[in-house]
Design an enzyme around this catalytic site. Structure first.
Site, PDB file in Angstrom:
ATOM      1  N   CYS A 121       0.821  -1.221   0.000  1.00 59.78           N
ATOM      2  CA  CYS A 121       0.000   0.000   0.000  1.00 59.78           C
ATOM      3  C   CYS A 121       0.853   1.269   0.000  1.00 59.78           C
ATOM      4  CB  CYS A 121      -0.945   0.000   1.196  1.00 59.78           C
ATOM      5  SG  CYS A 121      -2.050  -1.414   1.172  1.00 59.78           S
ATOM      6  N   HIS A 260      -3.495   7.061   2.195  1.00 58.16           N
ATOM      7  CA  HIS A 260      -3.865   5.761   1.630  1.00 58.16           C
ATOM      8  C   HIS A 260      -5.280   5.428   2.116  1.00 58.16           C
ATOM      9  CE1 HIS A 260      -4.123   1.646   0.653  1.00 58.16           C
ATOM     10  NE2 HIS A 260      -3.904   1.200   1.872  1.00 58.16           N
ATOM     11  N   ASN A 290     -10.096  -0.368  -0.771  1.00 62.47           N
ATOM     12  CA  ASN A 290      -8.650  -0.224  -0.654  1.00 62.47           C
ATOM     13  C   ASN A 290      -8.013  -0.779  -1.933  1.00 62.47           C
ATOM     14  OD1 ASN A 290      -5.933  -0.603  -0.100  1.00 62.47           O
ATOM     15  ND2 ASN A 290      -6.259  -1.373   1.973  1.00 62.47           N
TER      16      ASN A 290
HETATM   17  O1  UT7 Z   1      -3.977  -1.302   3.598  1.00 60.66           O
HETATM   18  C1  UT7 Z   1      -3.557  -2.379   4.392  1.00 60.66           C
HETATM   19  C2  UT7 Z   1      -4.548  -3.503   4.276  1.00 60.66           C
HETATM   20  N1  UT7 Z   1      -5.697  -3.260   5.089  1.00 60.66           N
HETATM   21  C3  UT7 Z   1      -5.955  -3.991   6.160  1.00 60.66           C
HETATM   22  O2  UT7 Z   1      -5.180  -4.867   6.490  1.00 60.66           O
HETATM   23  C4  UT7 Z   1      -7.242  -3.739   6.921  1.00 60.66           C
HETATM   24  C5  UT7 Z   1      -7.059  -3.015   8.223  1.00 60.66           C
HETATM   25  N2  UT7 Z   1      -8.053  -3.456   9.191  1.00 60.66           N
HETATM   26  C6  UT7 Z   1      -9.373  -3.153   9.087  1.00 60.66           C
HETATM   27  O3  UT7 Z   1      -9.757  -2.407   8.201  1.00 60.66           O
HETATM   28  C7  UT7 Z   1     -10.329  -3.718  10.109  1.00 60.66           C
HETATM   29  O4  UT7 Z   1      -9.583  -4.317  11.152  1.00 60.66           O
HETATM   30  C8  UT7 Z   1     -11.332  -4.752   9.506  1.00 60.66           C
HETATM   31  C9  UT7 Z   1     -12.328  -4.042   8.617  1.00 60.66           C
HETATM   32  C10 UT7 Z   1     -10.546  -5.798   8.705  1.00 60.66           C
HETATM   33  C11 UT7 Z   1     -12.095  -5.462  10.623  1.00 60.66           C
HETATM   34  O5  UT7 Z   1     -12.775  -4.511  11.440  1.00 60.66           O
HETATM   35  P1  UT7 Z   1     -12.647  -4.630  13.023  1.00 60.66           P
HETATM   36  O6  UT7 Z   1     -13.506  -3.595  13.608  1.00 60.66           O
HETATM   37  O7  UT7 Z   1     -11.185  -4.617  13.361  1.00 60.66           O
HETATM   38  O8  UT7 Z   1     -13.315  -6.053  13.293  1.00 60.66           O
HETATM   39  P2  UT7 Z   1     -12.658  -7.338  13.990  1.00 60.66           P
HETATM   40  O9  UT7 Z   1     -11.654  -7.963  13.092  1.00 60.66           O
HETATM   41  O10 UT7 Z   1     -12.255  -7.008  15.393  1.00 60.66           O
HETATM   42  O11 UT7 Z   1     -13.926  -8.297  14.023  1.00 60.66           O
HETATM   43  C12 UT7 Z   1     -15.102  -7.960  14.785  1.00 60.66           C
HETATM   44  C13 UT7 Z   1     -16.155  -9.008  14.486  1.00 60.66           C
HETATM   45  C14 UT7 Z   1     -15.635 -10.445  14.562  1.00 60.66           C
HETATM   46  O12 UT7 Z   1     -16.664 -11.248  15.118  1.00 60.66           O
HETATM   47  P3  UT7 Z   1     -16.639 -11.640  16.692  1.00 60.66           P
HETATM   48  O13 UT7 Z   1     -15.349 -12.374  16.880  1.00 60.66           O
HETATM   49  O14 UT7 Z   1     -16.692 -10.334  17.420  1.00 60.66           O
HETATM   50  O15 UT7 Z   1     -17.852 -12.471  16.816  1.00 60.66           O
HETATM   51  C15 UT7 Z   1     -15.459 -10.818  13.115  1.00 60.66           C
HETATM   52  O16 UT7 Z   1     -15.583 -12.215  12.913  1.00 60.66           O
HETATM   53  O17 UT7 Z   1     -16.650  -8.845  13.130  1.00 60.66           O
HETATM   54  C16 UT7 Z   1     -16.607 -10.102  12.459  1.00 60.66           C
HETATM   55  N3  UT7 Z   1     -16.408  -9.850  11.035  1.00 60.66           N
HETATM   56  C17 UT7 Z   1     -17.435  -9.650  10.193  1.00 60.66           C
HETATM   57  N4  UT7 Z   1     -18.760  -9.628  10.362  1.00 60.66           N
HETATM   58  C18 UT7 Z   1     -19.524  -9.381   9.304  1.00 60.66           C
HETATM   59  C19 UT7 Z   1     -15.246  -9.748  10.351  1.00 60.66           C
HETATM   60  N5  UT7 Z   1     -15.488  -9.485   9.066  1.00 60.66           N
HETATM   61  C20 UT7 Z   1     -16.835  -9.416   8.933  1.00 60.66           C
HETATM   62  C21 UT7 Z   1     -17.706  -9.167   7.857  1.00 60.66           C
HETATM   63  N6  UT7 Z   1     -19.037  -9.163   8.090  1.00 60.66           N
HETATM   64  N7  UT7 Z   1     -17.230  -8.922   6.609  1.00 60.66           N
END
Ligand code: UT7
Length: 335
Positions: A121, A260, A290
């Site tokens: 990125c 970004h 992204n």
């Molecule tokens: O440019 C570099 C590349 N970009 C990245 O690597 C992304 C950077 N990170 C992010 O944008 C965020 O961390 C995410 C969008 C990937 C995730 O958001 P978050 O608020 O950090 O969620 P989380 O990973 O803490 O997950 C919260 C919950 C989990 O469920 P439980 O364990 O609380 O029951 C996940 O399983 O949300 C769940 N979850 C989803 N639910 C519905 C994860 N993805 C999804 C989804 N739909 N697509």
């Protein structure tokens, strides 16, 4: 290739931008059919509504060529006048040769050296830094910097935590030693920390773990993202990078931060830590997702072509990016 004048570093100007995003679009509703997710979750957690996805006959170089043609036209620089093509990408058309060589061939930029660089990125800002050194020292007069990625080819569409984030696209800028253009300031920074190499990566398909049937079955040839870790890293680096540029240019009024496009919540969280109003930090993530190395040059080109950069003439424009590597960096311009 020419020598720098009297050993003094030359001014580097940005003369033209271009971008391209494929016609096909995946909306959040499309992902509701692919994985266990909802439009509401994606919108509130990421700010993304849709992303562009390459057609079967499109690849990183084909998108980049379309973006490059508009950038060269805007710059008024012919392909044969280019001395160098630098392409930030983690999704080259082939393991080798460099996509930069395919782009050179398509453009007919026969006088240009051409190479890819891998900074995920942060690839476009790494490219701008490399290109700026070439122009400033006199090693090149005209450089095409490309940020282009076809992430849809490496995304695991079974992983709801990552597949909803990414889109495809390409963006370019032409940097030159000519008089005029918008000045690239010499305060850009580059950073890396390989201790985070596995935070966002592809396990198989390289020299350490060549592709096997087992790797394909377990999708180890596709991207793995530790979202939460990237989230924390991105917010903290975003703040540090922008603060560094603001401190380096106390004499300039801030026009805009063009970050970004990683996640709207990351952008908002960093913006509020920096105490900046919403209108000072650009975002188009709702429409593109992204796009990795392409996100900053697509955003810049959109701003230029819509006339939105006109109000920032003479002001400081700050760019920041962070991603796999881990690699991160910043750039600054006087617009
Ligand atoms: O440019 C570099 C590349 N970009 C990245 O690597 C992304 C950077 N990170 C992010 O944008 C965020 O961390 C995410 C969008 C990937 C995730 O958001 P978050 O608020 O950090 O969620 P989380 O990973 O803490 O997950 C919260 C919950 C989990 O469920 P439980 O364990 O609380 O029951 C996940 O399983 O949300 C769940 N979850 C989803 N639910 C519905 C994860 N993805 C999804 C989804 N739909 N697509």
């Amino acid at each position: 290739m020419v020598e720098s004048r009297n050993g003094v570093l030359r001014r580097v100007g940005l003369f033209g931008t271009g971008s391209y995003a494929p016609e096909k679009v995946y909306s959040n509703a499309d992902f509701e059919k692919m994985v266990d997710t909802t439009d509401e979750w994606i919108t509130t957690r990421t700010g993304i509504k849709e992303r562009h996805i390459a057609a079967e006959d499109e690849a990183t170089s084909t998108m980049a060529v379309r973006a490059a043609r508009s950038a060269l036209e805007a710059a008024g620089i012919a392909p044969e006048e280019l001395d160098l093509i630098v392409v930030g990408t983690v999704t080259p058309d082939h393991p080798f040769p460099a996509s930069a060589c395919l782009i050179q061939r398509e453009l007919g930029a026969w006088n240009a050296a051409a190479f890819d660089l891998s900074a995920a990125c942060a690839g476009f800002l790494y490219g701008v830094s490399v290109a700026s050194q070439f122009v400033a020292t006199g090693a090149a007069n005209n450089v095409l910097v490309v940020g282009a990625d076809t992430l849809s080819r490496i995304v695991n569409y079974k992983d709801r935590g990552s597949c909803i984030l990414f889109g495809d696209g390409a963006g370019c800028a032409v940097l030159s030693s000519r008089d005029g253009g918008h000045e690239i300031l010499p305060s850009g920074t580059l950073h890396a920390d390989g201790r985070g190499a596995e935070v966002i990566y592809i396990h198989s398909g390289g020299s350490q773990h060549p592709i096997t049937h087992e790797a394909l079955e377990t999708r180890l040839h596709q991207m793995q993202v530790s979202g939460r870790e990237v989230y924390k890293f991105a917010v903290s680096k975003f703040v540090d990078l922008v603060r560094g540029q603001l401190e380096a240019h106390p004499d300039l009024e801030l026009g805009l931060v063009i970050p970004h496009q990683v996640n709207q919540r990351i952008i908002d969280s960093a913006r509020s830590r920096l105490g900046l109003p919403e209108e000072k930090v650009y975002s188009n993530i709702a429409r593109f997702g992204n796009t990795s190395a392409a996100s900053i040059p697509i955003a810049l080109d959109e701003l230029v072509r819509s006339g939105q950069m006109d109000e920032h003439r003479g002001k400081l424009i700050v760019f920041c990016a962070f991603g796999a590597g881990l690699a991160w960096g910043s750039a600054a311009m006087r617009w």
